[in-house]
Structures are given as C-alpha cells and as structure tokens.
Enzyme design. Structure first.
Site, PDB file in Angstrom:
ATOM      1  N   TYR A  88      -6.895  13.410  -2.570  1.00 22.00           N
ATOM      2  CA  TYR A  88      -5.598  13.749  -1.987  1.00 22.00           C
ATOM      3  C   TYR A  88      -5.739  14.975  -1.085  1.00 22.00           C
ATOM      4  CZ  TYR A  88      -3.701  10.373  -5.247  1.00 22.00           C
ATOM      5  OH  TYR A  88      -3.431   9.214  -5.922  1.00 22.00           O
ATOM      6  N   ASN A 111       3.524   3.564   0.082  1.00 21.10           N
ATOM      7  CA  ASN A 111       2.806   2.716   1.032  1.00 21.10           C
ATOM      8  C   ASN A 111       3.339   1.283   0.928  1.00 21.10           C
ATOM      9  OD1 ASN A 111       0.972   1.220   2.519  1.00 21.10           O
ATOM     10  ND2 ASN A 111      -0.765   1.634   1.187  1.00 21.10           N
ATOM     11  N   CYS A 119      -4.602   2.563   0.134  1.00 21.94           N
ATOM     12  CA  CYS A 119      -4.300   3.710  -0.724  1.00 21.94           C
ATOM     13  C   CYS A 119      -5.105   3.656  -2.028  1.00 21.94           C
ATOM     14  CB  CYS A 119      -2.805   3.813  -0.999  1.00 21.94           C
ATOM     15  SG  CYS A 119      -2.055   2.338  -1.672  1.00 21.94           S
ATOM     16  N   HIS A 120      -5.684   2.501  -2.346  1.00 20.71           N
ATOM     17  CA  HIS A 120      -6.529   2.404  -3.540  1.00 20.71           C
ATOM     18  C   HIS A 120      -7.810   3.235  -3.391  1.00 20.71           C
ATOM     19  CE1 HIS A 120      -7.969  -0.882  -0.916  1.00 20.71           C
ATOM     20  NE2 HIS A 120      -9.160  -0.671  -1.476  1.00 20.71           N
ATOM     21  N   GLU A 146     -15.331  -3.252  -3.642  1.00 18.50           N
ATOM     22  CA  GLU A 146     -15.878  -2.564  -2.480  1.00 18.50           C
ATOM     23  C   GLU A 146     -17.193  -1.844  -2.794  1.00 18.50           C
ATOM     24  OE1 GLU A 146     -12.997  -0.167  -0.422  1.00 18.50           O
ATOM     25  OE2 GLU A 146     -11.516  -1.777  -0.394  1.00 18.50           O
TER      26      GLU A 146
END
Length: 151
Positions: A88, A111, A119-120, A146
């Site tokens: 953040y 979002n 945002c993950h 990912e």
C-alpha cells in the site's frame, strides 16, 4: 449497459460494459441471459486465457467510475506487472501521496473492475495478504496463478 456472467476457475464473474468500455467486473452472478457484445466476447476470451496461464496482460478499454484519487490508484495498480506485488505504501508513493496508505486501501476496496485492475497484487508491508473483495483465499489463488510465492 450490457452484462455477461462467465464461469471461471474461481467461480462466476460478471462483466459490465457501458459505451464500449468495461465498467465492472464483480465476483458472483448467475450465468443466464448474457448480452451480445464484441467487447464482452473479447473480455471473456482474455480472462479465460489469463486463467489458462497463457495471458499475462489485458488489452481492454476500461472505464472505472471513481474519484480522481481512486482513478490514480487504479492506474497505479494497472502498472503492477503480472507475477509481482506492491505494498500500500508503494502505491501511495506512486500516486504522489506517500502518507495515503489507508486511502489507497479504501480505493482498492472500491475497485469496480477486479482482476483487470489487479488490486489482488497489493499486499501488506510485512508481505501478508490483506483484505480482498472476493476473500483472502481468492486473492491467494490469483497470486498463486501468477506465480507469486507466498509466505
């Protein structure tokens, strides 16, 4: 407004299109009467390729509705590469307001286009998973997809 609910490996996802731009992607929804739309067809194809592990970026016109600060945060999120995370504080610095960590968290929470605006990929300063609209298990699943190593 046009909508499409798709089935994905993480459950149903509902896409929203307005004026030839994606304005929403939310978790849940019931597959059923889907609108005909080349853009929603393309968004669905890109999401399915992402879940299959063959797509690492999205090339779709996005139009999230929010304040100028929220849109700046969402733009910063879109700059986080596939397979990487940011804190953040890093996002706050990227939008030119290093003390706005909580405000960044609130922008993440609001979002409207999950996954496409990733945002993950935002985690706590200590590397921990923090809140996610779809739940922490879903956030972990997306990061694992990912290739992000989680403690």
């Amino acid at each position: 407004m046009k909508t499409r609910t798709i089935v994905s490996p993480i459950g149903a996802l509902t896409l929203t299109e307005e004026a030839c731009q994606i304005t929403g992607l939310r978790f849940g929804g019931a597959p059923g009467a889907n609108d005909v739309s080349p853009l929603l067809d393309e968004a669905e194809a890109q999401l399915q390729a992402y879940f299959a592990g063959v797509r690492t970026t999205f090339d779709l016109p996005l139009a999230p509705k929010g304040t100028p600060f929220q849109r700046a945060v969402w733009d910063a999120l879109r700059a986080i590469p596939f397979g990487e995370t940011r804190t953040y504080a890093q996002i706050a610095a990227a939008v030119g307001n290093p003390k706005a960590c909580r405000a960044v968290g609130m922008a993440n929470n609001r979002n409207p286009i999950a996954i496409l605006i990733p945002c993950h990929r935002v985690i706590g300063a200590n590397g921990s998973l923090t809140g996610y609209a779809g739940g922490l298990a879903l956030k972990k699943a997306l990061l694992t997809l990912e290739g992000v190593s989680l403690a």
